[in-house]
Design a protein around this motif. Structure first.
Motif, short mmCIF file in Angstrom:
data_model
loop_
_atom_site.label_atom_id
_atom_site.label_comp_id
_atom_site.label_asym_id
_atom_site.label_seq_id
_atom_site.Cartn_x
_atom_site.Cartn_y
_atom_site.Cartn_z
N MET A 34 0.86 -1.28 0.15
CA MET A 34 0.12 -0.16 -0.21
C MET A 34 1.24 1.38 0.52
N LEU A 35 1.59 1.06 1.36
CA LEU A 35 2.41 2.48 0.90
C LEU A 35 3.62 3.08 -0.50
N ALA A 36 4.20 1.90 -0.56
CA ALA A 36 4.78 2.05 -2.10
C ALA A 36 3.44 1.91 -3.48
N ALA A 37 2.38 2.07 -3.41
CA ALA A 37 1.45 2.46 -4.01
C ALA A 37 1.13 4.03 -3.81
N ALA A 38 1.21 4.09 -2.85
CA ALA A 38 0.81 5.76 -2.30
C ALA A 38 1.55 6.70 -2.65
N GLU A 39 2.95 6.23 -3.06
CA GLU A 39 3.99 6.87 -2.18
C GLU A 39 4.13 6.90 -4.01
N GLY A 40 4.35 5.39 -5.17
CA GLY A 40 4.73 5.37 -6.39
C GLY A 40 4.18 6.47 -7.10
N GLY A 41 3.06 6.44 -6.74
CA GLY A 41 1.86 6.92 -7.57
C GLY A 41 1.25 8.46 -7.52
N GLY A 42 1.21 8.79 -6.35
CA GLY A 42 1.02 10.21 -5.54
C GLY A 42 -0.83 9.59 -5.49
N LEU A 43 -0.99 8.64 -4.98
CA LEU A 43 -2.15 8.52 -4.22
C LEU A 43 -2.57 8.89 -3.02
N ASP A 44 -4.05 9.45 -2.76
CA ASP A 44 -4.15 9.66 -1.08
C ASP A 44 -5.01 8.86 -0.50
N VAL A 45 -5.39 7.48 -1.55
CA VAL A 45 -6.07 6.28 -0.87
C VAL A 45 -5.56 5.76 -1.49
N VAL A 46 -5.15 4.25 -1.43
CA VAL A 46 -4.84 2.80 -1.99
C VAL A 46 -5.95 1.98 -0.65
N TYR A 47 -7.33 1.53 -1.59
CA TYR A 47 -7.60 0.24 -0.86
C TYR A 47 -7.64 -1.28 -0.67
N GLY A 48 -7.35 -2.03 0.62
CA GLY A 48 -7.22 -3.23 0.05
C GLY A 48 -8.77 -4.62 0.29
N VAL A 49 -8.68 -4.16 -1.15
CA VAL A 49 -8.98 -5.52 -1.97
C VAL A 49 -9.36 -6.80 -1.92
N ARG A 50 -10.79 -7.45 -0.87
CA ARG A 50 -10.66 -8.49 -1.16
C ARG A 50 -10.51 -9.68 -2.42
N ALA A 51 -9.62 -10.12 -2.82
CA ALA A 51 -9.67 -10.41 -3.53
C ALA A 51 -10.16 -12.13 -3.75
N ASP A 52 -9.69 -12.56 -2.76
CA ASP A 52 -10.10 -13.93 -2.12
C ASP A 52 -11.27 -14.19 -1.18
N ARG A 53 -12.11 -14.56 -0.92
CA ARG A 53 -13.01 -14.19 0.24
C ARG A 53 -13.94 -16.16 0.61
N GLY A 54 -12.33 -16.72 -0.13
CA GLY A 54 -13.20 -18.04 0.32
C GLY A 54 -12.87 -18.68 1.44
N THR A 55 -12.39 -17.95 2.82
CA THR A 55 -12.87 -18.30 4.41
C THR A 55 -13.31 -17.56 4.41
N ASP A 56 -15.05 -16.75 3.81
CA ASP A 56 -15.96 -16.63 4.80
C ASP A 56 -17.33 -17.56 4.45
N SER A 57 -17.87 -17.06 5.16
CA SER A 57 -19.07 -18.67 5.08
C SER A 57 -19.37 -17.59 3.41
N LEU A 58 -20.91 -18.97 3.02
CA LEU A 58 -22.02 -18.41 1.74
C LEU A 58 -22.16 -17.11 1.88
N PHE A 59 -23.18 -17.44 2.93
CA PHE A 59 -24.38 -16.23 3.83
C PHE A 59 -23.23 -14.85 3.50
N LYS A 60 -21.93 -14.81 3.50
CA LYS A 60 -21.13 -13.60 4.25
C LYS A 60 -20.46 -13.30 2.88
N ARG A 61 -20.10 -14.32 1.93
CA ARG A 61 -20.22 -13.30 1.23
C ARG A 61 -21.49 -13.53 0.45
N TRP A 62 -22.09 -13.38 -0.27
CA TRP A 62 -23.74 -13.11 -1.06
C TRP A 62 -23.77 -11.83 -0.08
N THR A 63 -24.24 -11.32 1.12
CA THR A 63 -24.87 -9.96 1.94
C THR A 63 -23.46 -9.10 1.59
#
Length: 329
Positions: A116-145
């Protein structure tokens, strides 16, 4: 910079804000993962652990950790103010040029902070989101909601809300100051941050299982968060109430026409079923509309009270301060 200057000293390059509530089991594991990551960045940093009125041994564990970890800073709230308000307290107190918010349960891996820090400093970004690309550990109900929540928020608010981005994000000082200037009494940062429209990026990661302890976000709190998101960012529920009223009126006209036709044809059968159904339907419709209206009135009432969203009773960066520091909502 609108950083609290009462503590003196130089501002760190990075602040990590960690809301904590009854997390005595997972805190040592969290520190074992987080500290090597931050030390390896070779930048000045602070970890702002916001104790949100914990009732277990969390305060003792934090004090023990602080003796061995000088960069750890403890901010203690007088009572449980809720996750978003605890996050607000941390943002108010954080002094870094970049501020990361992360939960203590280790579902969001601390190792991602370096990217995140490398992306913010390298791209001059004010916001860097952590995006959950894999939610396999969450239940089906949690993923659906979660899927339903993000889809609904994008439709209602018209804001480009990042998909599967929770409260794990990095903000620049410019973004933090912009957030703290907003007069929000019930902040929902996963919607407020995109609303700012600042330059942003994303860092994907795989979401892990909770390392220890139990989740502090049960279904009831998830529903409350969703409702605060809707009522805080959209007037759509009020419009839904209006449309429901129009539908109810149309159905009443149809039923009235059917009753009149039956009377003219002499096919009137005494009974209470149709009247009972009509009364129940209209009564439920009125209660629903009043409830939706009441939610908005309640938000206005709470805002007019102007009570503090939280009360800070202790900040380890200001040990000489004995009086509680009150921060308005």
């Amino acid at each position: 910079m609108t950083i609290d200057e009462g503590y003196g000293g130089m501002y760190p390059r990075l602040s990590v804000v960690v809301p904590v509530f009854n997390e005595e089991d997972v805190l040592p594991l969290f520190a074992e993962r987080l500290r090597p990551v931050l030390d390896g960045l070779l930048v000045t940093y602070e970890v702002v652990a916001v104790d949100d009125g914990s009732r277990d041994a969390t305060p003792v564990v934090l004090e023990t950790m602080r003796r061995r970890w000088p960069q750890l800073r403890i901010v203690r709230l007088r009572r449980n103010a809720g996750h978003q308000n605890a996050l607000t307290a941390g943002l108010h107190r954080a002094r870094g040029e970049y501020v990361v918010s992360i939960d203590v349960d280790l579902q969001d891996p601390p190792e991602v902070i370096a990217r995140m820090l490398a992306a913010a400093e390298g791209g001059g970004l004010d916001v860097v989101y952590g995006v959950r690309a894999d939610r396999g550990t969450d239940s089906l109900f949690k993923r659906w909601t979660a899927e339903s929540y993000y889809r609904l928020m994008r439709r209602l608010t018209g804001t480009a809300v990042p998909h599967n981005a929770g409260d794990f994000r990095m903000l620049s000082r410019n973004a933090v100051n912009a957030l703290l200037d907003l007069p929000e009494d019930r902040p929902v940062y996963r919607l407020l941050v995109p609303w700012l429209g600042l330059p942003s990026g994303e860092v994907p990661y795989a979401r892990a299982e909770r390392a220890a302890g139990r989740s502090k976000y049960p279904l009831a709190k998830m529903v409350r968060l969703a409702f605060d998101s809707i009522t805080g960012f959209s007037a759509a529920p009020l419009r839904v109430a209006t449309w429901l009223g129009c539908v109810g009126i149309a159905l009443c006209f149809v039923m009235g026409g059917a009753v009149l036709a039956a009377y003219l044809w002499g096919n009137v059968v005494p009974g209470w079923t149709s009247m009972f159904v009509a009364l129940v339907f209209l009564g439920a419709l009125q209660l629903l509309c009043l409830g939706l209206l009441g939610e908005y009135v309640a938000r206005v009432f709470t805002s007019m009270q102007n009570r503090p969203a939280y009360v800070v009773t202790f900040d380890s960066a200001a040990p000489s301060s004995r009086r509680p520091v009150r921060v308005p909502s």
